[in-house]
Design a protein around this motif. Sequence first.
Motif, PDB file in Angstrom:
ATOM      1  N   TYR A 120     -24.818 -22.090   0.885  1.00 33.40           N
ATOM      2  CA  TYR A 120     -25.011 -20.973   1.781  1.00 33.40           C
ATOM      3  C   TYR A 120     -26.293 -20.979   2.417  1.00 33.40           C
TER       4      TYR A 120
ATOM      5  N   ASP B  12     -26.998 -22.240   5.342  1.00 31.25           N
ATOM      6  CA  ASP B  12     -26.828 -21.772   6.843  1.00 31.25           C
ATOM      7  C   ASP B  12     -27.014 -20.184   7.059  1.00 31.25           C
ATOM      8  N   TYR B  13     -26.598 -19.307   6.047  1.00 31.91           N
ATOM      9  CA  TYR B  13     -26.591 -17.923   6.326  1.00 31.91           C
ATOM     10  C   TYR B  13     -27.921 -17.323   6.008  1.00 31.91           C
TER      11      TYR B  13
ATOM     12  N   SER C 283     -19.863 -21.879   5.745  1.00 31.37           N
ATOM     13  CA  SER C 283     -20.178 -21.657   7.076  1.00 31.37           C
ATOM     14  C   SER C 283     -19.549 -22.393   8.110  1.00 31.37           C
TER      15      SER C 283
ATOM     16  N   ILE D 184     -22.282 -18.391  12.183  1.00 35.70           N
ATOM     17  CA  ILE D 184     -23.215 -17.937  11.270  1.00 35.70           C
ATOM     18  C   ILE D 184     -23.961 -16.372  11.631  1.00 35.70           C
TER      19      ILE D 184
ATOM     20  N   ASN E  60     -23.003 -15.551   2.488  1.00 37.49           N
ATOM     21  CA  ASN E  60     -21.945 -14.662   3.313  1.00 37.49           C
ATOM     22  C   ASN E  60     -21.185 -13.820   2.354  1.00 37.49           C
TER      23      ASN E  60
END
Length: 356
Positions: free
Chosen positions: A184, A186-187, A211, A266, A293
């Motif tokens: 996770y 990327d978030y 993502s 994103i 997310n």
Amino acid sequence: MSIFLVDEYKEMEPYVPGEQPKDKLYIKLNANETSLPPSPKVFEAISKSEIWNMSYYADPHCHEFRKAVASVYGVTEEEVFVGNGADEVLSFVLMSFFRRGMKIYFPDITYGFYRTYAKTYGLDMEEIPVKDDFSIDINDYMDLEGDIIFANPNNPTGRAIPIDDIEKLVKKNPERMVIVDEAYADYWGETCLPLATKYPNLVVVRTFSKSRNMAGTHIGFAIASKEIIADMNSIKFSFNPFNLNSVTMAAGIAAVKDTYYLDKCINRIVTNREQFKSDLENLGFHVIPSKANFVFCYHDTISSSELCEKLKEEGILTRHFADAKLDKYLRITIGTEQEMAVVLIAIKEILAEVKV
Ligand SMILES: *Cc1c(COP(=O)(O)O)cnc(C)c1O
């Protein structure tokens, strides 16, 4: 159980993935997939010529794909391992660097698969309690006698360990392997990736399932020192050289290069997450601040298991964990604006029913 299953595997606890019911159309917010489509470049990449390519084995070294990943993340091909989902990549890490009876540490609240792996590989696992607010104190991990695996940000809480803390841990324990599962990241916008090629005892694992909106292709990769990656490839070539098929790799190459689309997705999910969090709070929910997310939340007037059931009756899937430490909470994946609006209406109706 047949009479043939070997003793070592009799204590396995197979992982139970979020349900994928097909009896009707659901709004699917139970497995942290994204409802957004893959990059438009993937639609172009899966052409008729990819079907012709099916006649031949794909490149077992995955050169083109590893090169593409390497160039996007600023490392070399020798520092990249690709596999059939983060799950398989993690499995190769454990197969390569752990043997029966070895110690492994992870937080008591985290991705359920770590427990499954530990059982499968006969590891001596120790679960370290997270704090009451689900945060992780890195000092609890500083002086242990085995390797460590973290999901960062963590699933199902959405909490993240600061990168500086991970670096301190890795630096202080050069003999111990630290595996960071960044499904996770990327978030969150922060990552240990630059550390993975700097410290020889750090392995960072990533996935295309979240993502990059591509859970169905099941692609994962690891970035680490070239020695670690070479070891993992030796194990792979001793187990299943063709772990990624040609169609999947064509999709993966197209997707990884499209960083513009990735950033757009994103941003959209993060915006929806913050909006949904504040909408939930306005309805009286307690919501753990999330870097992922999904949100992890509960309401005082209805149990999360009941809320999960009622939402399912309305055609909305969310994830409730029966585990005593998680029982109070409901995990809701963040989808599109429309999906979150529908969920909110359903929740309002359910709460209104409970009150009367
Ligand atoms: C979803 C998830 C994975 C699984 O990734 P795949 O690439 O689909 O196998 C791995 N780790 C964590 C923490 C996850 O939440």
